[in-house]
Structures are given as structure tokens and as C-alpha cells.
Motif scaffolding. Structure first.
Motif: not given
Length: 423
Positions: A40-41, A43, A60-61, A63, A82
């Protein structure tokens, strides 16, 4: 790079690569196994991950902008929030994935050409990107290239699909409620049974699109191009209870029977209702009063209309393969170009059994009916009445007409068939 620890180390180094810090290294992994991984979170922007396996991963989230994700497997992955801006997702499998509020602006979701080994020989196979039953509610897909992708049953409520290329996309049974489809190119798309309530269709190209069974009651098509589309013709709205039954029937058809229920209106008075263009396959209209009803260009395959009152009904262009119409009253009905064909039977695995379910017109009354240019592919017609019917251009083929009443018909104008000598 095979162990999970090595994969995690590669992900960490990619973070440094993206931020241009010392020790950074671009992640390049072909056919890597990242199934059920939790991230999560972070890139993974610009990473090269063709053929990677992300099945049931929780990401989740994250990149993925500009990523090479050709042929990846995201089946049942949780990708909520995402970002896949301009990512290469050709041929990816994202069936049943959770993509709520995901950003796929400009993403490439076209079919991908895969090289597989069959019997020791390599061959190229074209595979459509699969988003069947995916949850894309509130997602951003503006400018995405989704040509020929499979979005059947997908949930796209409130999504932004403006200016997306959706040529020949499969949206059967999809929920597009409140979608922004302005400028989207949906030529030859399949929207059968899709929900389009309150969607924005300004400048949308729907030429040749299949809109069968779409409830257009709250849909504004005035600024869309609907040339040559199927099911977009304005019809008299159906009563609310019938519309709800048809919506459930459509869900049953598009889900392969896993949800919804088949239409059963046995014995009801449906006089002069307009069912034109709808797919009512396997519906039951037994004993119904359907006087003056409209079924123009409808699909009535395996539909049951036994003992129905179809006097003065209009069924021109309908597909009635395997229909059951024994003892139906079709006096003065207009049935131009109707096909009374058969339906090939298949086993549980979908393989053809060799058996054909023929249409049943036993003792049906077509007196004074307009049957011009219709096709009869050997239906059961024992005791059928065609007295004074217009049968010009009709192809009876190998249909057994030995016990059919043909008095007063223009038998000399038929296209094909064997007329009994006693007539």
C-alpha cells in the motif's frame, strides 16, 4: 529472482529508483509470482512486470503509472485507489478485481498477442483484456484504450469513461449508472442488458452497438450517434412491474443463470405491449393474451408461447429458434422474415451433442397471417393452420407440411419446400 524476500528487496530498490536516490534500481521482472502480496501507498511507476502474477493480491493506493503490465494476472486482486495512468495492460486478466476509484487514464487495455507453446510448437494467440465482473465504481478511465476488452458484468457506476476507445467492448450486463461516456467510442459494442440510467452520452458513438434489453427510460440518447444500433429505437414504455421482470430476466441471461430469474408471465393480459428488440430467450408467455403486441426484431429462442393469443401481433424479424407455440392463435399476425429455426443442444461442458431442439408449431393457427420471407427449419407443424396466409418467399425447406392446412394460400410463391399433392 524467485524468493519472496528477493521480490520485496527489488520493490524497495525500485522506490529508490523512482525518487532518484542512491542504490535505486528499476524493477524488471518477467512472469514473477507476486500472488497474494500485500502493498500500500508505494510506487511501482515505470516498472517492467510483463506476465506477473498478482492473483488475490491486496495492492491499495499503489502507483503503477507507465508500467509494463502486459499479460499480467490481477484476478480477484484488491486494487482500490491504485493508479495505472498510461500503463500497458494489454491482455491482462483483471476478472473480479476490486478497482474502486482507481485511476486508469490513458491506460492501454486492448487485446494482447501472446506466444504460447502447444505440442512443442510456439504459436501466437490473441487474448482480450478481461475485466469481467470487476468493481470499477468511481474509477477514472478517460482516454483509455479498451477496444475489444471484456467488461461483462462489471460495476462501473459513476466512472469517468469520457473519450475512451471502447470499440467492440463487451459490456453485457454491466452497471454504467451515472457514468460519463461523453465522447466515448462504443462502435459495435455489446451493451446488452447494461444499466445506463443517468449516464452522460454527449457525443458518444454507439453506431452498431447492441442495446437489447437496456432500460432506456432514464437515458438521454439525443446527443449520441445511434446509427445502425440494435434496441435503441424508441418504444412505448412497458408497465413498471413488467420492466422489472424483464430486467431480472436480462440479469439471468447475462450472468449465465447465476443471478436473476427467467421471465414468467403465464396467463397475463399483455395486450398491445411493446417488446420490440428485446432478448426474451427462454421466457414463458404460456396462455398469455398478446393481442396486438409487438415483438419486432425480438429474440425469442426457446421461448414458450403455448396457447397464447397472438392475434394481430407483430413479430417481423424475430428470431424464434426452438420456440414452443403449440395451439397459439396467430390469426392475422405479421411475421415477415421470422426464423423458426432449431437450437443445437450442448452438454454440461458446452460441447455439441448433435441433437437439435426444433420449434414446435403444433396446431398453431396462422390464418390470414403475413408470413412473407420467413424461414422454417423443419419445425413440428402437425395440425398447424395457414389458411389464407401470405407465404410468398417463405423457405419451408424440409419441413413436413403433410398435416398442415394450406387452403387459400399463395403456395406458388414460396421460395422452397414440398407442398402435399392433395392441396
Amino acid at each position: 529472482m524467485t524468493t519472496r524476500s528477493e521480490l520485496i528487496d527489488a520493490i524497495k530498490k525500485h522506490q529508490l529508483y523512482v525518487t532518484k536516490q542512491p542504490g535505486g534500481k528499476r524493477m524488471q521482472l518477467r512472469n514473477g509470482n507476486l500472488s497474494r502480496i500485500k502493498m500500500s501507498k508505494i510506487t511501482l511507476e515505470d516498472a517492467v512486470l510483463p506476465g506477473a502474477n498478482f492473483i488475490q493480491a491486496v495492492i491499495r493506493d499503489v502507483k503503477f503509472d507507465f508500467c509494463d503490465l502486459f499479460g499480467t494476472n490481477f484476478v480477484e486482486a484488491d486494487l482500490e485507489g491504485s493508479s495505472f495512468v498510461r500503463a500497458d495492460l494489454r491482455g491482462a486478466n483483471m476478472a473480479r478485481a476490486k478497482l474502486r476509484h482507481a485511476n486508469l487514464k490513458g491506460a492501454d487495455l486492448r487485446s494482447g498477442v501472446m506466444v504460447i507453446v502447444d505440442a512443442g510448437r510456439e504459436k501466437k494467440v490473441k487474448r482480450a483484456t478481461d475485466l469481467a465482473n470487476a468493481d470499477l465504481q468511481g474509477s477514472m478511465l478517460s482516454g483509455a484504450n479498451m477496444a475489444e476488452s471484456n467488461l461483462s458484468g462489471a460495476r462501473l457506476a459513476d466512472a469517468d469513461l469520457s473519450d475512451a476507445n471502447m470499440f467492440a467492448v463487451n459490456l453485457a450486463g454491466a452497471d454504467l449508472t451515472g457514468c460519463n461516456l461523453s465522447g466515448a467510442k462504443l462502435k459495435n459494442a455489446n451493451l446488452k442488458g447494461a444499466r445506463l440510467k443517468d449516464s452522460l452520452l454527449v457525443g458518444t458513438d454507439l453506431t452498431g452497438a447492441n442495446l437489447r434489453n437496456v432500460d432506456l427510460t432514464s437515458v438521454d440518447l439525443s446527443q449520441a450517434n445511434i446509427a445502425n444500433s440494435i434496441g435503441s429505437k424508441a418504444v412505448t414504455p412497458l408497465p413498471e412491474d413488467i420492466r422489472e421482470l424483464i430486467n431480472s430476466h436480462t440479469e439471468w441471461l447475462t450472468s449465465g443463470g447465476s443471478s436473476g430469474v427467467p421471465l414468467n408471465v403465464t396467463g397475463r393480459d399483455l395486450t398491445e405491449l411493446d417488446f420490440s428488440g428485446l432478448d426474451l430467450s427462454a421466457a414463458c408467455f404460456d396462455d398469455c393474451i398478446l393481442k396486438g403486441a409487438l415483438f419486432v426484431d425480438a429474440i425469442l429462442a426457446m421461448t414458450s408461447m403455448r396457447n397464447a393469443d397472438l392475434r394481430n401481433a407483430r413479430l417481423s424479424g424475430a428470431i424464434m429458434n426452438g420456440v414452443r407455440m403449440s395451439y397459439a392463435n396467430c390469426t392475422k399476425a405479421v411475421c415477415q422474415g421470422v426464423r423458426f429455426g432449431g437450437v443445437e443442444q450442448r452438454d454440461a461442458k458446452g460441447n455439441k451433442t448433435g441433437d437439435v431442439w426444433r420449434a414446435d408449431l403444433t396446431a398453431a393457427d396462422f390464418s390470414h397471417a403475413d408470413l412473407r420471407n420467413s424461414v422454417f427449419e423443419a419445425p413440428q407443424m402437425k395440425g398447424a393452420i395457414l389458411s389464407k396466409a401470405n407465404i410468398a418467399g417463405v423457405a419451408f425447406g424440409e419441413t413436413d407440411l403433410s398435416e398442415v392446412e394450406l387452403t387459400g394460400t399463395n403456395i406458388g410463391a414460396i421460395l422452397s419446400g414440398t407442398i402435399p399433392e392433395q392441396v
